[in-house]
Design a protein around this motif. Structure first.
Motif, PDB file in Angstrom:
ATOM      1  N   ILE A  76       8.006  72.421  41.549  1.00 42.92           N
ATOM      2  CA  ILE A  76       7.743  73.296  42.692  1.00 42.92           C
ATOM      3  C   ILE A  76       6.543  72.827  43.502  1.00 42.92           C
ATOM      4  O   ILE A  76       6.275  73.371  44.582  1.00 42.92           O
ATOM      5  N   SER A  79      14.447  71.527  47.832  1.00 43.55           N
ATOM      6  CA  SER A  79      13.643  72.647  47.355  1.00 43.55           C
ATOM      7  C   SER A  79      12.644  73.047  48.438  1.00 43.55           C
ATOM      8  O   SER A  79      12.296  72.266  49.312  1.00 43.55           O
ATOM      9  N   LYS A 101      13.425  74.296  40.080  1.00 42.10           N
ATOM     10  CA  LYS A 101      13.112  74.256  41.511  1.00 42.10           C
ATOM     11  C   LYS A 101      13.708  75.437  42.258  1.00 42.10           C
ATOM     12  O   LYS A 101      13.353  75.677  43.409  1.00 42.10           O
TER      13      LYS A 101
END
Length: 313
Positions: free
Chosen positions: A23, A32, A281
């Motif tokens: 992330i 993402s 993600k």
């Protein structure tokens, strides 16, 4: 969600944690966003995950920012693990485990995480030379004495440098170890065994072998420039683990588990592992990871999966 005692820390942690490298937004392919990340975090929390593993170098601080914002109002019931020692501020990343640099890193991490302490602070892959030259265990001891770090340890790759630290940890400064461990990579087997003897908590990173053990990537897969898997998962490495993947696929069929859940269950069944930290993600990945909680494998399946040759660092 099932919970385990986290070694001698006494903390109770979810057996599935949240690996927050992806992330950060760099190094794990496209597709993402921060919105995806927050949805993944929300799903994880709703499913009972309480351990969040990040690092100052994940997305050059961005992962910590997301975690800090998300855990506002949840701090007392969450376990934050972060790391320092990778100098991402330079054009070419380098390691720095000098005391003053690490103290600066800790303060910056606390600001990004919006907290005045972290539950676990890990040094991010110090080799044996750095360990000795910078007296890293003394720095970790000082961090714990400051109250800004509850428990400390190392996040490592290969076993050699980890064992070097454990052999010199006469004051038992190391409470937690993080290391890659999966069906295809048992390089840290002896580390896990020794940690269990010393009641050191072990978190295993890359339980899905960077996605390979989900079945999503197979021989012929090509990773984009900048993807962390590009150099490691070469055509030759895929070919080398082909016999192992055949064993994995057979065990998947016999257990009725998905390949990813089989891989997570392998880690959770292994003695001495307190928490498995797959990355996520998006919400779908987070939900699938959390659904593996409590899975344990039979001794027969464990023996077959443990027979895989895999690779070493």
């Amino acid at each position: 969600m099932e919970y385990n005692i986290f070694g001698r820390t006494g903390m109770k942690v979810s057996d599935i944690g949240f690996g927050a490298w992806a992330i950060g937004g760099k190094g794990w392919g496209d597709g993402s966003s921060d919105r995806d990340a927050v949805e993944a975090l929300n799903v994880s929390w709703e499913k009972g995950i309480n351990l969040y593993d990040t690092c100052d170098a994940y997305g050059d601080g961005h992962s910590e920012i997301l975690i800090g914002e998300f855990l506002k109002g949840r701090r007392e019931t969450s376990v934050i693990v972060t790391k320092g020692g990778t100098n991402y501020r330079l054009p070419e990343r380098s390691k720095n485990f000098n005391r003053d640099y690490l103290m600066m890193c800790l303060e910056e991490s606390l600001r990004r995480l919006q907290t005045d302490y972290v539950d676990v602070y890990l040094l991010h892959v110090p080799d044996a030379d750095w360990q000795d030259r910078a007296a890293v265990l003394e720095t970790l001891k000082e961090m714990k004495q400051s109250g800004k770090v509850r428990f400390a340890g190392l996040a490592m790759w290969g076993a050699g440098d980890t064992m070097h630290a454990l052999e010199r940890d006469h004051d038992r400064v190391i409470d937690v170890l993080e290391c890659p461990f999966n069906i295809l990579n048992k390089s840290n087997l002896e580390v896990v065994k020794l940690a269990k003897e010393r009641n050191i908590a072990v978190m295993t990173s890359q339980p899905l072998a960077s996605g390979i053990l989900t079945g999503k990537y197979r021989e012929g897969a090509r990773f984009a420039e900048g993807d962390n898997r590009r150099g490691f998962w070469s055509e030759e490495r895929f070919e080398a683990v082909r016999p192992d993947m055949e064993i994995v696929e057979a065990c998947t069929a016999e257990t009725g588990l998905s390949m990813g859940h089989l891989a997570l269950a392998y880690n959770m069944t292994y003695p001495g592992i307190s928490c498995v930290i797959p990355g996520a993600k998006n919400a779908a990945q987070a939900l699938d990871n959390a659904a593996a909680t409590g899975l344990r494998l039979s001794s027969e399946i464990m023996e077959r999966l443990s027979s895989t040759k895999g690779f070493v660092f």
